[in-house]
Design an enzyme around this catalytic site. Sequence first.
Site, PDB file in Angstrom:
ATOM      1  CE  LYS A  58      -2.323  -2.712  -0.423  1.00  0.00           C
ATOM      2  NZ  LYS A  58      -2.511  -4.433  -0.236  1.00  0.00           N
ATOM      3  N   GLY A 188      -0.360 -14.345 -13.280  1.00  0.00           N
ATOM      4  CA  GLY A 188      -1.723 -14.075 -12.336  1.00  0.00           C
ATOM      5  C   GLY A 188      -2.251 -12.793 -12.474  1.00  0.00           C
ATOM      6  CB  ALA A 189      -4.849 -11.222 -14.230  1.00  0.00           C
ATOM      7  CB  ILE A 192      -0.196 -10.350  -5.570  1.00  0.00           C
ATOM      8  CG1 ILE A 192      -0.500 -10.851  -4.126  1.00  0.00           C
ATOM      9  CG2 ILE A 192       1.165  -9.936  -5.632  1.00  0.00           C
ATOM     10  CD1 ILE A 192       0.496 -11.553  -3.313  1.00  0.00           C
ATOM     11  CD  GLU A 211      -6.127 -15.197 -14.273  1.00  0.00           C
ATOM     12  OE1 GLU A 211      -5.369 -14.782 -13.358  1.00  0.00           O
ATOM     13  OE2 GLU A 211      -6.359 -16.527 -14.055  1.00  0.00           O
ATOM     14  CB  ALA A 276       1.394 -12.670  -8.313  1.00  0.00           C
ATOM     15  CB  VAL A 277       0.283 -18.219  -9.757  1.00  0.00           C
ATOM     16  CG1 VAL A 277       0.725 -17.907 -10.818  1.00  0.00           C
ATOM     17  CG2 VAL A 277       1.522 -18.795  -8.965  1.00  0.00           C
ATOM     18  NE  ARG A 279       0.413 -14.876   0.844  1.00  0.00           N
ATOM     19  CZ  ARG A 279       2.069 -14.835   1.197  1.00  0.00           C
ATOM     20  NH1 ARG A 279       2.855 -14.191   0.150  1.00  0.00           N
ATOM     21  NH2 ARG A 279       2.831 -15.102   2.281  1.00  0.00           N
ATOM     22  CG  HIS A 451     -24.688  17.195  -0.774  1.00  0.00           C
ATOM     23  ND1 HIS A 451     -24.462  16.445  -1.842  1.00  0.00           N
ATOM     24  CD2 HIS A 451     -24.640  18.426  -1.230  1.00  0.00           C
ATOM     25  CE1 HIS A 451     -24.538  17.162  -2.860  1.00  0.00           C
ATOM     26  NE2 HIS A 451     -24.562  18.466  -2.446  1.00  0.00           N
TER      27      HIS A 451
HETATM   28  P1  FAD Z   1       1.519 -14.064   8.444  1.00  0.00           P
HETATM   29  O1  FAD Z   1       1.372 -12.848   8.084  1.00  0.00           O
HETATM   30  O2  FAD Z   1       1.979 -14.735   7.071  1.00  0.00           O
HETATM   31  O3  FAD Z   1       2.431 -14.406   9.690  1.00  0.00           O
HETATM   32  C1  FAD Z   1       2.919 -15.507   9.911  1.00  0.00           C
HETATM   33  C2  FAD Z   1       3.935 -15.532  10.868  1.00  0.00           C
HETATM   34  O4  FAD Z   1       4.347 -16.742  11.513  1.00  0.00           O
HETATM   35  C3  FAD Z   1       5.376 -15.091  10.454  1.00  0.00           C
HETATM   36  O5  FAD Z   1       5.907 -13.824  11.115  1.00  0.00           O
HETATM   37  C4  FAD Z   1       6.311 -16.096  10.441  1.00  0.00           C
HETATM   38  O6  FAD Z   1       7.577 -15.713  10.396  1.00  0.00           O
HETATM   39  C5  FAD Z   1       5.765 -17.010  11.657  1.00  0.00           C
HETATM   40  N1  FAD Z   1       6.158 -18.173  11.634  1.00  0.00           N
HETATM   41  C6  FAD Z   1       5.495 -19.215  10.637  1.00  0.00           C
HETATM   42  N2  FAD Z   1       6.017 -20.382  11.071  1.00  0.00           N
HETATM   43  C7  FAD Z   1       6.324 -20.050  12.328  1.00  0.00           C
HETATM   44  C8  FAD Z   1       7.145 -21.055  13.333  1.00  0.00           C
HETATM   45  N3  FAD Z   1       7.356 -22.534  12.997  1.00  0.00           N
HETATM   46  N4  FAD Z   1       7.417 -20.662  14.568  1.00  0.00           N
HETATM   47  C9  FAD Z   1       7.349 -19.324  14.719  1.00  0.00           C
HETATM   48  N5  FAD Z   1       6.913 -18.412  13.998  1.00  0.00           N
HETATM   49  C10 FAD Z   1       6.633 -18.981  12.591  1.00  0.00           C
HETATM   50  N6  FAD Z   1      -4.378  -8.936   3.387  1.00  0.00           N
HETATM   51  C11 FAD Z   1      -5.316  -7.992   3.553  1.00  0.00           C
HETATM   52  O7  FAD Z   1      -6.217  -7.878   4.265  1.00  0.00           O
HETATM   53  N7  FAD Z   1      -5.280  -6.758   2.918  1.00  0.00           N
HETATM   54  C12 FAD Z   1      -4.306  -6.451   1.964  1.00  0.00           C
HETATM   55  O8  FAD Z   1      -4.083  -5.369   1.442  1.00  0.00           O
HETATM   56  C13 FAD Z   1      -3.218  -7.474   1.698  1.00  0.00           C
HETATM   57  N8  FAD Z   1      -1.982  -7.122   0.895  1.00  0.00           N
HETATM   58  C14 FAD Z   1      -1.133  -8.141   0.658  1.00  0.00           C
HETATM   59  C15 FAD Z   1      -0.104  -7.733  -0.233  1.00  0.00           C
HETATM   60  C16 FAD Z   1       0.730  -8.929  -0.500  1.00  0.00           C
HETATM   61  C17 FAD Z   1       1.900  -8.454  -1.478  1.00  0.00           C
HETATM   62  C18 FAD Z   1       0.668 -10.079   0.277  1.00  0.00           C
HETATM   63  C19 FAD Z   1       1.794 -11.248  -0.254  1.00  0.00           C
HETATM   64  C20 FAD Z   1      -0.263 -10.368   1.069  1.00  0.00           C
HETATM   65  C21 FAD Z   1      -1.183  -9.374   1.477  1.00  0.00           C
HETATM   66  N9  FAD Z   1      -2.257  -9.603   1.809  1.00  0.00           N
HETATM   67  C22 FAD Z   1      -3.327  -8.885   2.325  1.00  0.00           C
HETATM   68  C23 FAD Z   1      -2.564 -10.771   2.772  1.00  0.00           C
HETATM   69  C24 FAD Z   1      -1.953 -11.023   4.197  1.00  0.00           C
HETATM   70  O9  FAD Z   1      -0.586 -10.395   4.391  1.00  0.00           O
HETATM   71  C25 FAD Z   1      -2.239 -12.149   4.948  1.00  0.00           C
HETATM   72  O10 FAD Z   1      -3.619 -12.690   4.806  1.00  0.00           O
HETATM   73  C26 FAD Z   1      -1.853 -12.315   6.293  1.00  0.00           C
HETATM   74  O11 FAD Z   1      -0.487 -11.616   6.671  1.00  0.00           O
HETATM   75  C27 FAD Z   1      -1.957 -13.501   7.091  1.00  0.00           C
HETATM   76  O12 FAD Z   1      -1.791 -13.349   8.372  1.00  0.00           O
HETATM   77  P2  FAD Z   1      -1.302 -14.421   9.202  1.00  0.00           P
HETATM   78  O13 FAD Z   1      -0.905 -13.918  10.801  1.00  0.00           O
HETATM   79  O14 FAD Z   1      -2.321 -15.896   9.099  1.00  0.00           O
HETATM   80  O15 FAD Z   1       0.026 -14.867   8.733  1.00  0.00           O
HETATM   81  P1  NAD Z   2      -5.035 -14.772  -6.247  1.00  0.00           P
HETATM   82  O1  NAD Z   2      -5.869 -16.147  -5.858  1.00  0.00           O
HETATM   83  O2  NAD Z   2      -5.506 -13.572  -5.917  1.00  0.00           O
HETATM   84  O3  NAD Z   2      -4.475 -14.620  -7.927  1.00  0.00           O
HETATM   85  C1  NAD Z   2      -3.980 -15.594  -8.600  1.00  0.00           C
HETATM   86  C2  NAD Z   2      -4.287 -15.707  -9.852  1.00  0.00           C
HETATM   87  O4  NAD Z   2      -3.226 -16.105 -10.478  1.00  0.00           O
HETATM   88  C3  NAD Z   2      -5.637 -16.196 -10.204  1.00  0.00           C
HETATM   89  O5  NAD Z   2      -6.558 -15.441 -11.125  1.00  0.00           O
HETATM   90  C4  NAD Z   2      -5.304 -17.552 -10.780  1.00  0.00           C
HETATM   91  O6  NAD Z   2      -6.123 -17.942 -11.823  1.00  0.00           O
HETATM   92  C5  NAD Z   2      -3.924 -17.183 -11.528  1.00  0.00           C
HETATM   93  N1  NAD Z   2      -3.309 -18.535 -11.909  1.00  0.00           N
HETATM   94  C6  NAD Z   2      -2.885 -19.404 -11.097  1.00  0.00           C
HETATM   95  N2  NAD Z   2      -1.806 -20.224 -11.511  1.00  0.00           N
HETATM   96  C7  NAD Z   2      -1.564 -19.514 -12.760  1.00  0.00           C
HETATM   97  C8  NAD Z   2      -0.516 -20.009 -14.023  1.00  0.00           C
HETATM   98  N3  NAD Z   2       0.080 -21.236 -13.719  1.00  0.00           N
HETATM   99  N4  NAD Z   2      -0.600 -18.952 -15.129  1.00  0.00           N
HETATM  100  C9  NAD Z   2      -1.457 -17.917 -14.901  1.00  0.00           C
HETATM  101  N5  NAD Z   2      -2.082 -17.604 -14.105  1.00  0.00           N
HETATM  102  C10 NAD Z   2      -2.279 -18.542 -13.122  1.00  0.00           C
HETATM  103  O7  NAD Z   2      -3.489 -14.656  -5.679  1.00  0.00           O
HETATM  104  P2  NAD Z   2      -2.361 -13.776  -5.394  1.00  0.00           P
HETATM  105  O8  NAD Z   2      -2.645 -12.754  -6.237  1.00  0.00           O
HETATM  106  O9  NAD Z   2      -1.125 -14.371  -5.450  1.00  0.00           O
HETATM  107  O10 NAD Z   2      -2.818 -13.406  -3.751  1.00  0.00           O
HETATM  108  C11 NAD Z   2      -2.537 -14.387  -3.030  1.00  0.00           C
HETATM  109  C12 NAD Z   2      -3.704 -13.965  -1.938  1.00  0.00           C
HETATM  110  O11 NAD Z   2      -2.975 -12.857  -1.053  1.00  0.00           O
HETATM  111  C13 NAD Z   2      -4.724 -13.447  -2.195  1.00  0.00           C
HETATM  112  O12 NAD Z   2      -5.709 -14.576  -2.488  1.00  0.00           O
HETATM  113  C14 NAD Z   2      -5.030 -12.553  -1.086  1.00  0.00           C
HETATM  114  O13 NAD Z   2      -6.101 -13.555  -0.135  1.00  0.00           O
HETATM  115  C15 NAD Z   2      -4.069 -12.090  -0.442  1.00  0.00           C
HETATM  116  N6  NAD Z   2      -3.923 -10.665  -0.855  1.00  0.00           N
HETATM  117  C16 NAD Z   2      -4.666  -9.770  -0.535  1.00  0.00           C
HETATM  118  C17 NAD Z   2      -4.568  -8.447  -0.906  1.00  0.00           C
HETATM  119  C18 NAD Z   2      -5.691  -7.492  -0.423  1.00  0.00           C
HETATM  120  O14 NAD Z   2      -6.515  -7.777   0.368  1.00  0.00           O
HETATM  121  N7  NAD Z   2      -5.711  -6.514  -1.372  1.00  0.00           N
HETATM  122  C19 NAD Z   2      -3.512  -7.979  -1.456  1.00  0.00           C
HETATM  123  C20 NAD Z   2      -2.643  -9.024  -1.865  1.00  0.00           C
HETATM  124  C21 NAD Z   2      -2.812 -10.364  -1.592  1.00  0.00           C
END
Ligand code: FAD
Ligand code: NAD
Length: 478
Positions: A58, A188-189, A192, A211, A276-277, A279, A451
């Site tokens: 962000k 991946g569209a 992310i 995608e 970005a396909v 997680r 408004h």
């Molecule tokens: P995580 O945030 O992954 O945290 C897990 C923690 O556990 C980590 O610190 C890790 O080091 C620790 N850990 C793992 N295994 C162990 C172990 N065995 N022992 C000790 N520690 C351990 N979500 C949104 O809602 N809004 C967004 O705008 C958004 N944007 C995103 C953008 C990107 C680029 C990405 C990749 C993700 C985004 N997400 C967003 C998704 C969001 O980040 C995750 O859903 C969220 O972080 C998950 O929270 P969590 O606590 O389950 O796990």
């Molecule tokens: P995503 O599931 O949103 O999108 C992945 C896309 O990749 C899908 O449209 C899928 O059809 C496509 N895909 C999969 N395999 C493919 C391939 N081999 N070739 C081409 N396309 C393919 O996953 P993401 O964008 O990686 O994000 C992961 C997760 O992280 C999201 O599901 C979301 O929960 C979380 N996230 C959330 C936010 C937010 O809340 N704003 C931002 C970033 C990430």
Amino acid sequence: MSDSYDVVVIGSGPAGYVCAIKCAQLGLNTAVVESWSDPKGKPVFGGTCLNVGCIPSKALLDSSHKFTEARDHFSAHGIDVGAPGIDIAGMMKRKDKIVTQLTGGVSSLLQHNGVTIVQGKGKLLSGRNVEVTAADGKKTLLSATNVVLASGSEPVSIPPAPTDDAVIVDSTGALTFDEVPKRLGVIGAGVIGLELGSVWGRLGAEVVLFEALDTFLPMMDTQVSKEAAKVFKKQGLDIRLNSLVTGTSVKKGSVTVTYTEKGEEKSAEFDRLIVAVGRRPRTKDLFSSDAGVTMDERGFVFVNDYCATEAPGVWAIGDIVRGPMLAHKGSEEGVMVAERIHGKPVQLNYECVPSIIYTHPEIAAVGKTEQELKAEGIDYKAGSFPFAAIGRALASGETDGFVKIIADAKTDRILGAHAIGPSAADLVQQMVITMEFGGSAEDVQLMVFGHPTMSEAVHEAALAVDGMAIHMPNRKRG
Ligand code: FAD
Ligand code: NAD
């Protein structure tokens, strides 16, 4: 000898740290185990969200948006700043500062609330014992009345595009480019791909998104995904549906991507490629086979509606369990689990978890889409209202998109809200609150909206549900 706690939380992401703080607030003796450390060996809190997810993405989305505002939109307001330049190092420094501020904040909050911090990799053993292995290999045993697993998720990799942390990167790598790639490929569209593709596209990269599916944003309401496709095309994002990447070859700092588009073999060259396909849950080595916890074939821990696993006293929250991988969903699961451990049977309303894509315009949704309701055979009525007819949106030059509200045809209860446009996330949040209180379209129709605000689009969409919008001609009723 082992240290004993009421609660041991493994993982300090938004699910784990919120759970730990809530447990401590409720008077439970709580420890949090975290394996992530900085180059100096200090623990890093906040997980994916704060370090390499929500927050840094962000920060870059906001910086790149400000750049496009200055480059493309200031002149319409009579402001002449000339051609703005880009200082990537400065942009990254700002992003890193925000991350450090927030992760440091989590550290202080944990300490302030009396949560014990245990550094190392946690593994649940039988009998709610947690073995923690420190970076130097030293093992400690913690025992707990309750263990909460919150280890989060990691990017999925695909064989045709192995990441090399240089030319082919995952989302983490895409947050640290040191220059704007001239040509950027994204596999991946999804969320992310669109967010990070937008960042680099705004800064000048030519962006192509591959995608695999033939539908764009299938989880969104179709009316919204259609509008989104139009807007992104206008912004220059080249989204190629039905495109499957079959191979990559990296040479001299650039990558050739081979792919099939609608069955036809093609190739394209890029300076950088983001994979970005999706997680996957980080559950490898998280618990021993006799811990009593089970997973599905994709590695998600089995839990009931209250995040209890099959092992008594063991809970799992956040990205490692079913449901959307969203920070706020994990955090609220953390709160629910803390309350339940403390004896209060709190429930989470999974029907009311909003999801947002932070592109510009934003895309946001809560509840059912029109296509889901059709598939479920539920009789509904829907109304939408365009920002182009909202005074405040015109004043800000933010006229793309609309708000859409869907209500039950018989009860009038709101079943879903969808928006693409300015402040879409905040507007949909208004509907989250309304839906949590079981509100109807009429309830919203009879509310007073300030408004001129963007919120007036919510009011008008609720009126449009019954064909009664004031500021646009309604479709003839009956
Ligand atoms: P995580 O945030 O992954 O945290 C897990 C923690 O556990 C980590 O610190 C890790 O080091 C620790 N850990 C793992 N295994 C162990 C172990 N065995 N022992 C000790 N520690 C351990 N979500 C949104 O809602 N809004 C967004 O705008 C958004 N944007 C995103 C953008 C990107 C680029 C990405 C990749 C993700 C985004 N997400 C967003 C998704 C969001 O980040 C995750 O859903 C969220 O972080 C998950 O929270 P969590 O606590 O389950 O796990
Ligand atoms: P995503 O599931 O949103 O999108 C992945 C896309 O990749 C899908 O449209 C899928 O059809 C496509 N895909 C999969 N395999 C493919 C391939 N081999 N070739 C081409 N396309 C393919 O996953 P993401 O964008 O990686 O994000 C992961 C997760 O992280 C999201 O599901 C979301 O929960 C979380 N996230 C959330 C936010 C937010 O809340 N704003 C931002 C970033 C990430």
